[in-house]
Enzyme design. Sequence first.
Site, PDB file in Angstrom:
ATOM      1  N   ASP A   1     -22.246  -9.552   3.044  1.00 48.50           N
ATOM      2  CA  ASP A   1     -21.215  -9.316   2.032  1.00 48.50           C
ATOM      3  C   ASP A   1     -21.836  -8.548   0.868  1.00 48.50           C
ATOM      4  OD1 ASP A   1     -18.286 -10.915   1.291  1.00 48.50           O
ATOM      5  OD2 ASP A   1     -19.365  -9.883  -0.316  1.00 48.50           O
ATOM      6  N   ILE A   2     -21.100  -7.591   0.332  1.00 48.21           N
ATOM      7  CA  ILE A   2     -21.620  -6.745  -0.753  1.00 48.21           C
ATOM      8  C   ILE A   2     -21.757  -7.540  -2.053  1.00 48.21           C
ATOM      9  CG2 ILE A   2     -19.434  -5.865  -1.728  1.00 48.21           C
ATOM     10  CD1 ILE A   2     -20.713  -3.031  -1.487  1.00 48.21           C
TER      11      ILE A   2
ATOM     12  N   GLY B   1      -6.773 -16.146  -1.317  1.00 47.52           N
ATOM     13  CA  GLY B   1      -7.838 -15.339  -1.906  1.00 47.52           C
ATOM     14  C   GLY B   1      -8.292 -14.183  -1.039  1.00 47.52           C
ATOM     15  N   GLN B   2      -7.445 -13.776  -0.079  1.00 43.24           N
ATOM     16  CA  GLN B   2      -7.821 -12.661   0.793  1.00 43.24           C
ATOM     17  C   GLN B   2      -7.667 -11.342   0.043  1.00 43.24           C
ATOM     18  OE1 GLN B   2      -5.549 -12.319   4.454  1.00 43.24           O
ATOM     19  NE2 GLN B   2      -7.035 -10.877   5.334  1.00 43.24           N
ATOM     20  N   SER B   3      -8.756 -10.588  -0.063  1.00 39.83           N
ATOM     21  CA  SER B   3      -8.712  -9.304  -0.760  1.00 39.83           C
ATOM     22  C   SER B   3      -8.816  -8.119   0.191  1.00 39.83           C
ATOM     23  CB  SER B   3      -9.831  -9.230  -1.805  1.00 39.83           C
ATOM     24  OG  SER B   3     -11.100  -9.303  -1.187  1.00 39.83           O
TER      25      SER B   3
ATOM     26  N   HIS C   1     -11.602 -11.661   8.614  1.00 36.42           N
ATOM     27  CA  HIS C   1     -13.055 -11.795   8.544  1.00 36.42           C
ATOM     28  C   HIS C   1     -13.400 -13.252   8.310  1.00 36.42           C
ATOM     29  CE1 HIS C   1     -11.326 -10.699   4.652  1.00 36.42           C
ATOM     30  NE2 HIS C   1     -12.222 -11.495   4.108  1.00 36.42           N
TER      31      HIS C   1
ATOM     32  N   HIS D   1     -16.157 -15.590   6.638  1.00 31.91           N
ATOM     33  CA  HIS D   1     -17.313 -15.674   5.751  1.00 31.91           C
ATOM     34  C   HIS D   1     -18.271 -16.731   6.317  1.00 31.91           C
ATOM     35  CE1 HIS D   1     -15.424 -13.688   2.121  1.00 31.91           C
ATOM     36  NE2 HIS D   1     -14.320 -14.071   2.742  1.00 31.91           N
TER      37      HIS D   1
HETATM   38  P1  5GP Z   1     -11.833 -11.875   1.051  1.00 29.68           P
HETATM   39  O1  5GP Z   1     -11.775 -11.963  -0.438  1.00 29.68           O
HETATM   40  O2  5GP Z   1     -10.806 -10.884   1.585  1.00 29.68           O
HETATM   41  O3  5GP Z   1     -11.824 -13.166   1.777  1.00 29.68           O
HETATM   42  O4  5GP Z   1     -13.265 -11.275   1.380  1.00 29.68           O
HETATM   43  C1  5GP Z   1     -13.558  -9.924   1.367  1.00 29.68           C
HETATM   44  C2  5GP Z   1     -15.038  -9.800   1.169  1.00 29.68           C
HETATM   45  O5  5GP Z   1     -15.417  -8.459   1.447  1.00 29.68           O
HETATM   46  C3  5GP Z   1     -15.498 -10.099  -0.259  1.00 29.68           C
HETATM   47  O6  5GP Z   1     -16.389 -11.210  -0.246  1.00 29.68           O
HETATM   48  C4  5GP Z   1     -16.159  -8.804  -0.708  1.00 29.68           C
HETATM   49  O7  5GP Z   1     -17.306  -9.022  -1.490  1.00 29.68           O
HETATM   50  C5  5GP Z   1     -16.467  -8.117   0.608  1.00 29.68           C
HETATM   51  N1  5GP Z   1     -16.481  -6.671   0.539  1.00 29.68           N
HETATM   52  C6  5GP Z   1     -15.542  -5.873  -0.041  1.00 29.68           C
HETATM   53  N2  5GP Z   1     -15.870  -4.578   0.119  1.00 29.68           N
HETATM   54  C7  5GP Z   1     -17.038  -4.560   0.812  1.00 29.68           C
HETATM   55  C8  5GP Z   1     -17.870  -3.501   1.285  1.00 29.68           C
HETATM   56  O8  5GP Z   1     -17.619  -2.314   1.084  1.00 29.68           O
HETATM   57  N3  5GP Z   1     -18.983  -3.863   1.973  1.00 29.68           N
HETATM   58  C9  5GP Z   1     -19.309  -5.167   2.202  1.00 29.68           C
HETATM   59  N4  5GP Z   1     -20.420  -5.398   2.894  1.00 29.68           N
HETATM   60  N5  5GP Z   1     -18.532  -6.192   1.775  1.00 29.68           N
HETATM   61  C10 5GP Z   1     -17.417  -5.886   1.092  1.00 29.68           C
END
Ligand code: 5GP
Length: 116
Positions: free
Chosen positions: A32-33, A95-97, A102, A104
């Site tokens: 994760d970034i 909290g899905q962005s 995916h 985690h």
């Molecule tokens: P969500 O919030 O949708 O559950 O998780 C999305 C995740 O993707 C976040 O933890 C965010 O840090 C990660 N993320 C977003 N953009 C990128 C990217 O360009 N590269 C990587 N490796 N992770 C990303």
Amino acid sequence: MSNNETIFEKILRGEIPCKKVFENEHCLAFHDISPQAPTHILVIPKRKIVNVMEAGDEDAQLLGEVLLAARSVAKQEGLDATGYRLVFNNGADGGQSVDYLHCHVLGGRALAWPPG
Ligand code: 5GP
């Protein structure tokens, strides 16, 4: 829920770099970034599913592959001894962005519960 292209399709095509830790026929896993734990890895299916809510019966096998890949990643990263957390955020309140399913994989420290 949007079905537009996300950053994860670009990562899958190699258009955006990632720190890959695992890949097989069905899944890709990368760091994760913005890590929220000492180990924070994302596992994605190579065929797009938006999230668990949008998954169909035909996705059952692929959803299982994501979990097995997450287990392999956790083992590979040495999280087996102390444990780890697998999280699927779903939709706005979840909290899905990124609108691409995916998992985690979080570990490397004791994680609090309940989540915020
Ligand atoms: P969500 O919030 O949708 O559950 O998780 C999305 C995740 O993707 C976040 O933890 C965010 O840090 C990660 N993320 C977003 N953009 C990128 C990217 O360009 N590269 C990587 N490796 N992770 C990303």
